[in-house]
Motif scaffolding. Structure first.
Motif, PDB file in Angstrom:
ATOM      1  N   LYS A  67     -45.838 -14.086  14.545  1.00  0.00           N
ATOM      2  CA  LYS A  67     -44.949 -13.695  15.640  1.00  0.00           C
ATOM      3  C   LYS A  67     -43.562 -13.337  15.116  1.00  0.00           C
ATOM      4  CE  LYS A  67     -47.104 -15.985  19.531  1.00  0.00           C
ATOM      5  NZ  LYS A  67     -46.982 -17.031  20.549  1.00  0.00           N
ATOM      6  N   GLU A  68     -43.147 -14.073  14.111  1.00  0.00           N
ATOM      7  CA  GLU A  68     -41.841 -13.819  13.504  1.00  0.00           C
ATOM      8  C   GLU A  68     -41.836 -12.423  12.877  1.00  0.00           C
ATOM      9  OE1 GLU A  68     -38.127 -14.275  12.845  1.00  0.00           O
ATOM     10  OE2 GLU A  68     -39.299 -15.779  13.941  1.00  0.00           O
ATOM     11  N   LEU A  69     -42.927 -12.117  12.208  1.00  0.00           N
ATOM     12  CA  LEU A  69     -43.074 -10.818  11.560  1.00  0.00           C
ATOM     13  C   LEU A  69     -43.065  -9.700  12.606  1.00  0.00           C
ATOM     14  CD1 LEU A  69     -45.687 -10.180   8.814  1.00  0.00           C
ATOM     15  CD2 LEU A  69     -45.490  -8.596  10.678  1.00  0.00           C
ATOM     16  N   LEU A  70     -43.807  -9.917  13.682  1.00  0.00           N
ATOM     17  CA  LEU A  70     -43.876  -8.875  14.711  1.00  0.00           C
ATOM     18  C   LEU A  70     -42.534  -8.706  15.419  1.00  0.00           C
ATOM     19  CD1 LEU A  70     -47.447  -9.389  16.235  1.00  0.00           C
ATOM     20  CD2 LEU A  70     -46.698  -7.764  14.511  1.00  0.00           C
ATOM     21  N   ARG A  71     -41.753  -9.778  15.449  1.00  0.00           N
ATOM     22  CA  ARG A  71     -40.434  -9.694  16.063  1.00  0.00           C
ATOM     23  C   ARG A  71     -39.570  -8.657  15.329  1.00  0.00           C
ATOM     24  NH1 ARG A  71     -38.910 -15.545  16.803  1.00  0.00           N
ATOM     25  NH2 ARG A  71     -40.916 -15.619  17.839  1.00  0.00           N
ATOM     26  N   ALA A  72     -39.766  -8.559  14.000  1.00  0.00           N
ATOM     27  CA  ALA A  72     -39.017  -7.567  13.226  1.00  0.00           C
ATOM     28  C   ALA A  72     -39.370  -6.152  13.695  1.00  0.00           C
ATOM     29  CB  ALA A  72     -39.317  -7.725  11.738  1.00  0.00           C
ATOM     30  N   PHE A  73     -40.644  -5.957  14.033  1.00  0.00           N
ATOM     31  CA  PHE A  73     -41.053  -4.653  14.550  1.00  0.00           C
ATOM     32  C   PHE A  73     -40.398  -4.406  15.918  1.00  0.00           C
ATOM     33  CE2 PHE A  73     -44.189  -5.385  11.395  1.00  0.00           C
ATOM     34  CZ  PHE A  73     -44.684  -4.153  11.013  1.00  0.00           C
ATOM     35  N   GLU A  74     -40.384  -5.469  16.734  1.00  0.00           N
ATOM     36  CA  GLU A  74     -39.806  -5.339  18.066  1.00  0.00           C
ATOM     37  C   GLU A  74     -38.323  -4.987  17.999  1.00  0.00           C
ATOM     38  OE1 GLU A  74     -40.978  -9.114  19.756  1.00  0.00           O
ATOM     39  OE2 GLU A  74     -42.493  -8.138  21.002  1.00  0.00           O
ATOM     40  N   SER A  75     -37.642  -5.499  16.958  1.00  0.00           N
ATOM     41  CA  SER A  75     -36.198  -5.272  16.870  1.00  0.00           C
ATOM     42  C   SER A  75     -35.868  -3.792  16.696  1.00  0.00           C
ATOM     43  CB  SER A  75     -35.604  -6.089  15.718  1.00  0.00           C
ATOM     44  OG  SER A  75     -36.040  -5.557  14.492  1.00  0.00           O
TER      45      SER A  75
END
Lengths: 384, 190
Positions: free
Chosen positions: A359-367
């Motif tokens: 989820k942390e990794l995907l948050r970078a994509f979301e940013s």
């Protein structure tokens, strides 16, 4: 022209009246001088040293690669200012990757979306099945080799006496499998090192007898082959064989991919099919061979982008979200679904650790603002 | 490819991009710190450093065989910084800014150009004002980019101690490079 020492005195508040006049004449003439002084004052107000973090270095290197390719455009764009250049060149979206989450990460109760780990299953030539993990510490004796398992993976050592007295039976093969979310490292009896990525199978002789050294791969692996010019090392995959003398390279040959990707870091390899040469690769080249048609393409690339997974990174450089999600799903415990059209063709750049939370990794994509993720049980729904 | 004694053996056309990555990563941090301490602008510093690497990459193959890449990179970054100053109509007559940039980039002896030998001496003197422990912490922080917590763990100190040491060290270094102490020293050499 003004002297820096005078500006420094200004910052320290130690200017005489006469000096103040010189300063004012200088600074009032151009707005950029005013801006420079503001930055300088900020610089000296800090009571901490400037520091460069690892992620800045990583990003700078990626920038160097990107800008090298697009240099001519960049040089023109520069005249319009750096911001414009950055925005246009990274329109695909640049992930701002954080090493540490700023907000505390909420612990998930379930084990969903956990990253993969060091684990595999070994099937020996004698039919034994062994589960391999990170903290193994044991040793088994085969007829021809001693097989050691420890934190560095698994190592095959030919039993010296055997080598001299009995001829080695190359038909004795061991098979190693990393399933979903697993990776593993092994050292073959000739000293060749192999890093296996998730969902990969490697079949290899317990001991090499001399002559061709053949192994069979499905999935993805990074090889560092021990040099032995008289006995070429051959990686067989469905669709193409890779013949090497002593070198390091990555092979990506998953069953559900249409192509086999071979990426060379050092040395030289030859791709062949049924002993017929297809092409030769030099360092920093990649061959993409279609399994069915045999059509192939050789490209100049930066090999570390394709090999650094074995050092614990995912590296994306203009990969589509479709490719990225496929890669992630082999490593993380999850399934996924695209809920918006053409979203799977969106491209991203970035380097991230393989061992972080998904989820942390995907948050970078979301940013980047291009994509959103929703979580349902074990499933990730990808939205705009 | 090995990077020994800071001299990259074949700076030839054969240098692959992976080899160059090793060069880039060995020097990026210090070059950036040099440029940033000089121009005090993050974007400008990044551009200057990127340009320096591009120049060397494009000229690989045409460079002398045993080139000291480190010195070459530092020289090109330094000249770009001076150019930036000239654009703003600033001169660094007493090389005060240069000395500061050199100090905060922790440039080694190999880096320093002959023409800058005097300021290197001043920088060395400033660093000598630190206790060995301070110097060690500063080095881990600046040149290795370690975090407070990592340094604390490595040296078996509390995070707060590390923080205090760094602040104190920074203050000492600054004071010893203040125009008053440095200006005089360098002035003698001109």
């Amino acid at each position: 022209m003004i002297n820096w020492s005078l500006l420094r005195k200004k910052i320290d508040g130690k200017l005489s009246d006469a000096e103040m006049q010189i300063f004012k004449d200088w600074v009032d003439e151009r707005p950029e001088r005013q801006k420079f002084m503001e930055r300088a004052e900020k610089f000296y107000a800090k009571d901490e040293m400037p520091v460069v973090e690892q992620q800045q270095e990583d990003k700078a290197w990626m920038r160097f690669i990107e800008f090298r390719k697009t240099k001519t455009i960049y040089k023109q764009l520069r005249r319009w200012g750096n911001i414009a250049a950055a925005v246009i060149l990274f329109a695909g979206a640049w992930l701002l990757l954080r090493q540490e989450p700023v907000e505390p990460v909420v612990q998930e109760a379930s084990s969903a979306f956990e990253p993969g780990e060091v684990k595999a299953v070994l099937r020996t030539s004698r039919g034994e099945v062994l589960k391999l993990g990170k903290n193994d510490q044991r040793q088994i004796r085969d007829r021809q080799a001693v097989i050691k398992m420890d934190s560095a993976g698994i190592t095959y050592e030919i039993v010296v006496a055997v080598e001299k007295v009995i001829s080695i039976d190359e038909n004795l093969h061991d098979t190693i499998n990393t399933y979903h979310g697993g990776e593993y490292m092994l050292r073959l009896s000739d000293g060749t090192r192999v890093w296996l990525n998730a969902e990969t199978e490697l079949i290899y002789p317990v001991a090499f007898a001399g002559g061709e050294r053949r192994v069979k791969l499905s999935g993805e692996a990074y090889f560092e082959v021990t040099k032995d010019e008289r006995n070429p090392f051959i990686v067989e995959t469905e669709g193409v064989d890779i013949k090497v003398l002593g070198t390091s390279f990555n092979v990506c040959a998953y069953d559900d991919d249409e192509v086999v990707r071979t990426t060379l870091s050092t040395g030289k390899v030859q791709l062949q099919k049924k002993n017929k040469k297809i092409c030769v690769l030099n360092p920093d080249q990649q061959a993409v061979v279609n399994k069915k048609s045999g059509e192939f393409e050789v490209m100049d690339i930066q090999s570390s982008f394709y090999t650094r997974w074995h050092e614990g990174y995912f590296i994306f450089r203009g990969n589509t979200l479709k490719e990225i999600m496929k890669t992630l799903s082999r490593w993380y415990e999850m399934s996924y679904e695209f809920a918006a059209e053409e979203l799977d063709q969106e491209k991203f750049y970035g380097i991230v650790s393989r061992y972080g939370e998904m989820k942390e990794l995907l948050r970078a994509f979301e940013s980047t603002g291009k994509v959103r993720f929703e979580y349902q049980d074990n499933k990730v729904v990808i939205k705009r | 490819m090995s990077i020994d004694n800071n001299i990259i053996a074949p700076a030839s056309g054969k240098m692959s991009l992976s080899d160059f990555e090793a060069v880039f990563r060995s020097f990026y941090r210090r070059l950036y710190l040099y440029a940033y301490s000089f121009v005090m602008d993050e974007m400008e510093a990044e551009d200057i450093v990127q340009d320096a690497f591009s120049i060397i990459w494009e000229r690989r193959g045409k460079l002398p065989e045993h080139l000291n890449i480190e010195a070459y990179l530092f020289a090109s970054v330094k000249h770009a910084c001076l150019k930036y100053f000239r654009r703003l109509k600033i001169v660094d007559d007493y090389k005060v800014k240069q000395a500061e940039a050199l100090l905060f980039s922790f440039a080694g002896d190999d880096t320093v150009l002959e023409e800058d030998a005097e300021i290197a001496e001043a920088v060395k003197k400033a660093i000598q004002q630190l206790t060995p422990q301070q110097a060690c912490i500063v080095e881990l922080y600046v040149t290795e980019g370690l975090k407070y917590s990592e340094i604390a763990k490595t040296l078996d100190l509390s995070e707060n101690t590390v923080k205090t040491h760094l602040k104190r060290a920074y203050k000492i270094l600054r004071e010893h490079l203040a125009p008053t102490s440095l200006g005089l020293l360098v002035f003698v050499c001109f």
